[in-house]
Design a protein around this motif. Structure first.
Motif, PDB file in Angstrom:
ATOM      1  N   VAL A  11       2.668   2.285  -0.968  1.00 41.20           N
ATOM      2  CA  VAL A  11       3.534   1.107  -1.054  1.00 41.20           C
ATOM      3  C   VAL A  11       4.995   1.537  -1.149  1.00 41.20           C
ATOM      4  CG1 VAL A  11       4.175  -0.882  -2.478  1.00 41.20           C
ATOM      5  CG2 VAL A  11       1.775  -0.377  -2.057  1.00 41.20           C
ATOM      6  N   ALA A  12       5.270   2.460  -2.044  1.00 44.52           N
ATOM      7  CA  ALA A  12       6.643   2.905  -2.262  1.00 44.52           C
ATOM      8  C   ALA A  12       7.037   4.070  -1.354  1.00 44.52           C
ATOM      9  CB  ALA A  12       6.821   3.321  -3.723  1.00 44.52           C
ATOM     10  N   GLY A  13       6.038   4.709  -0.732  1.00 44.53           N
ATOM     11  CA  GLY A  13       6.335   5.875   0.091  1.00 44.53           C
ATOM     12  C   GLY A  13       6.803   7.056  -0.742  1.00 44.53           C
ATOM     13  N   ARG A  14       6.239   7.155  -1.961  1.00 46.45           N
ATOM     14  CA  ARG A  14       6.664   8.193  -2.905  1.00 46.45           C
ATOM     15  C   ARG A  14       5.449   8.776  -3.621  1.00 46.45           C
ATOM     16  NH1 ARG A  14      11.964   7.979  -3.764  1.00 46.45           N
ATOM     17  NH2 ARG A  14      11.842   9.029  -5.766  1.00 46.45           N
ATOM     18  N   PRO A  15       5.622   9.883  -4.316  1.00 47.67           N
ATOM     19  CA  PRO A  15       4.522  10.427  -5.124  1.00 47.67           C
ATOM     20  C   PRO A  15       4.131   9.455  -6.235  1.00 47.67           C
ATOM     21  CG  PRO A  15       6.267  12.055  -4.846  1.00 47.67           C
ATOM     22  CD  PRO A  15       6.807  10.756  -4.332  1.00 47.67           C
ATOM     23  N   ALA A  64      -0.899  -0.911 -13.365  1.00 47.04           N
ATOM     24  CA  ALA A  64      -0.476  -1.843 -14.423  1.00 47.04           C
ATOM     25  C   ALA A  64       0.832  -1.378 -15.055  1.00 47.04           C
ATOM     26  CB  ALA A  64      -1.568  -1.974 -15.478  1.00 47.04           C
ATOM     27  N   GLY A  65       0.987  -0.087 -15.218  1.00 49.81           N
ATOM     28  CA  GLY A  65       2.214   0.464 -15.776  1.00 49.81           C
ATOM     29  C   GLY A  65       3.435   0.203 -14.910  1.00 49.81           C
ATOM     30  N   LEU A  66       3.205  -0.045 -13.622  1.00 45.63           N
ATOM     31  CA  LEU A  66       4.290  -0.369 -12.690  1.00 45.63           C
ATOM     32  C   LEU A  66       4.418  -1.878 -12.489  1.00 45.63           C
ATOM     33  CD1 LEU A  66       3.628   2.342  -9.962  1.00 45.63           C
ATOM     34  CD2 LEU A  66       5.438   2.334 -11.692  1.00 45.63           C
ATOM     35  N   GLY A  67       3.569  -2.650 -13.198  1.00 42.44           N
ATOM     36  CA  GLY A  67       3.594  -4.104 -13.034  1.00 42.44           C
ATOM     37  C   GLY A  67       2.983  -4.570 -11.731  1.00 42.44           C
ATOM     38  N   ARG A  68       2.061  -3.778 -11.182  1.00 38.15           N
ATOM     39  CA  ARG A  68       1.412  -4.113  -9.908  1.00 38.15           C
ATOM     40  C   ARG A  68      -0.050  -4.480 -10.131  1.00 38.15           C
ATOM     41  NH1 ARG A  68       2.593   1.048  -6.180  1.00 38.15           N
ATOM     42  NH2 ARG A  68       4.864   1.076  -6.295  1.00 38.15           N
ATOM     43  N   GLU A  69      -0.556  -5.306  -9.247  1.00 35.97           N
ATOM     44  CA  GLU A  69      -1.997  -5.561  -9.210  1.00 35.97           C
ATOM     45  C   GLU A  69      -2.624  -4.557  -8.252  1.00 35.97           C
ATOM     46  OE1 GLU A  69      -3.379  -9.555  -8.651  1.00 35.97           O
ATOM     47  OE2 GLU A  69      -1.490 -10.335  -9.429  1.00 35.97           O
ATOM     48  N   THR A  70      -3.893  -4.246  -8.492  1.00 36.61           N
ATOM     49  CA  THR A  70      -4.622  -3.384  -7.574  1.00 36.61           C
ATOM     50  C   THR A  70      -6.087  -3.784  -7.567  1.00 36.61           C
ATOM     51  OG1 THR A  70      -5.185  -1.119  -6.956  1.00 36.61           O
ATOM     52  CG2 THR A  70      -5.029  -1.572  -9.304  1.00 36.61           C
ATOM     53  N   PHE A  71      -6.714  -3.601  -6.453  1.00 34.71           N
ATOM     54  CA  PHE A  71      -8.143  -3.865  -6.311  1.00 34.71           C
ATOM     55  C   PHE A  71      -8.962  -2.744  -6.933  1.00 34.71           C
ATOM     56  CE2 PHE A  71     -12.040  -3.933  -3.602  1.00 34.71           C
ATOM     57  CZ  PHE A  71     -12.455  -5.218  -3.902  1.00 34.71           C
ATOM     58  N   PRO A  91      -6.421  15.412  -1.802  1.00 37.20           N
ATOM     59  CA  PRO A  91      -5.344  14.436  -1.894  1.00 37.20           C
ATOM     60  C   PRO A  91      -5.861  12.994  -1.856  1.00 37.20           C
ATOM     61  CG  PRO A  91      -4.969  16.015  -0.123  1.00 37.20           C
ATOM     62  CD  PRO A  91      -6.390  16.149  -0.555  1.00 37.20           C
ATOM     63  N   LEU A  92      -5.037  12.083  -2.373  1.00 37.89           N
ATOM     64  CA  LEU A  92      -5.345  10.652  -2.361  1.00 37.89           C
ATOM     65  C   LEU A  92      -4.106   9.907  -1.904  1.00 37.89           C
ATOM     66  CD1 LEU A  92      -7.301   8.287  -3.119  1.00 37.89           C
ATOM     67  CD2 LEU A  92      -6.218   8.327  -5.385  1.00 37.89           C
ATOM     68  N   LEU A  93      -4.231   9.121  -0.839  1.00 39.45           N
ATOM     69  CA  LEU A  93      -3.178   8.231  -0.367  1.00 39.45           C
ATOM     70  C   LEU A  93      -3.596   6.831  -0.780  1.00 39.45           C
ATOM     71  CD1 LEU A  93      -0.586   7.761   1.276  1.00 39.45           C
ATOM     72  CD2 LEU A  93      -2.033   7.553   3.311  1.00 39.45           C
ATOM     73  N   LEU A  94      -2.793   6.181  -1.617  1.00 41.23           N
ATOM     74  CA  LEU A  94      -3.207   4.965  -2.313  1.00 41.23           C
ATOM     75  C   LEU A  94      -2.320   3.774  -1.996  1.00 41.23           C
ATOM     76  CD1 LEU A  94      -5.058   3.805  -4.603  1.00 41.23           C
ATOM     77  CD2 LEU A  94      -3.260   4.511  -6.191  1.00 41.23           C
ATOM     78  N   SER A  95      -2.954   2.631  -1.763  1.00 44.25           N
ATOM     79  CA  SER A  95      -2.262   1.344  -1.685  1.00 44.25           C
ATOM     80  C   SER A  95      -3.105   0.332  -2.466  1.00 44.25           C
ATOM     81  CB  SER A  95      -2.067   0.916  -0.228  1.00 44.25           C
ATOM     82  OG  SER A  95      -3.287   0.540   0.361  1.00 44.25           O
ATOM     83  N   PRO A  96      -2.616  -0.886  -2.698  1.00 40.45           N
ATOM     84  CA  PRO A  96      -3.353  -1.829  -3.549  1.00 40.45           C
ATOM     85  C   PRO A  96      -4.751  -2.200  -3.038  1.00 40.45           C
ATOM     86  CG  PRO A  96      -1.078  -2.531  -3.333  1.00 40.45           C
ATOM     87  CD  PRO A  96      -1.277  -1.396  -2.369  1.00 40.45           C
ATOM     88  N   PHE A  97      -4.972  -2.162  -1.720  1.00 36.68           N
ATOM     89  CA  PHE A  97      -6.253  -2.596  -1.176  1.00 36.68           C
ATOM     90  C   PHE A  97      -6.928  -1.585  -0.266  1.00 36.68           C
ATOM     91  CE2 PHE A  97      -3.749  -6.344  -2.203  1.00 36.68           C
ATOM     92  CZ  PHE A  97      -4.608  -6.953  -3.088  1.00 36.68           C
ATOM     93  N   ALA A  98      -6.419  -0.351  -0.265  1.00 39.87           N
ATOM     94  CA  ALA A  98      -7.020   0.699   0.562  1.00 39.87           C
ATOM     95  C   ALA A  98      -6.635   2.060   0.015  1.00 39.87           C
ATOM     96  CB  ALA A  98      -6.550   0.591   2.018  1.00 39.87           C
TER      97      ALA A  98
END
Length: 105
Positions: A11-15, A64-71, A91-98
């Motif tokens: 989402v942020a394109g960051r670590p 949650a610590g970033l104030g985001r929802e996640t599946f 490695p893990l590439l993470l987004s809220p729904f994938a």
């Protein structure tokens, strides 16, 4: 076998810094850590037993610590160690729904 991971926030394109990570085998927890500012965590330096291992990422608490929802309240990646002397980078590439992963180097 040494085990490391690198988590990237798609989402942020960051670590993904500050995420808890656990390494488990069939007997229980082998190691635990938290991703650093670069999203990396080296879980072991020493060889462990051959066989199935799991890395459990604390994605829900991190989001949650970033104030985001996640599946994903957590992501569990299971892999097999065939050669205990090899390095295993997962490695893990993470987004809220994938999410995606692969065996890195």
């Amino acid at each position: 076998m040494s085990v490391s991971t690198h988590v990237l926030d798609a989402v942020a394109g960051r670590p993904a810094a500050g995420m808890t990570v656990q390494l488990l085998d069939d007997a229980g927890q082998v190691a635990a850590g938290v991703t650093d500012a670069d999203g990396r965590c080296r879980l072991t330096e020493e060889p462990t037993a051959a066989g199935p291992h799991r890395i459990v990422f604390g994605t829900g608490e991190w989001a949650a610590g970033l104030g985001r929802e996640t599946f994903w309240p957590e992501v569990v990646l299971t892999f097999t160690v065939a050669e205990p002397a090899d390095h295993h980078h997962v490695p893990l590439l993470l987004s809220p729904f994938a999410y995606s992963t692969y065996r890195g180097s």
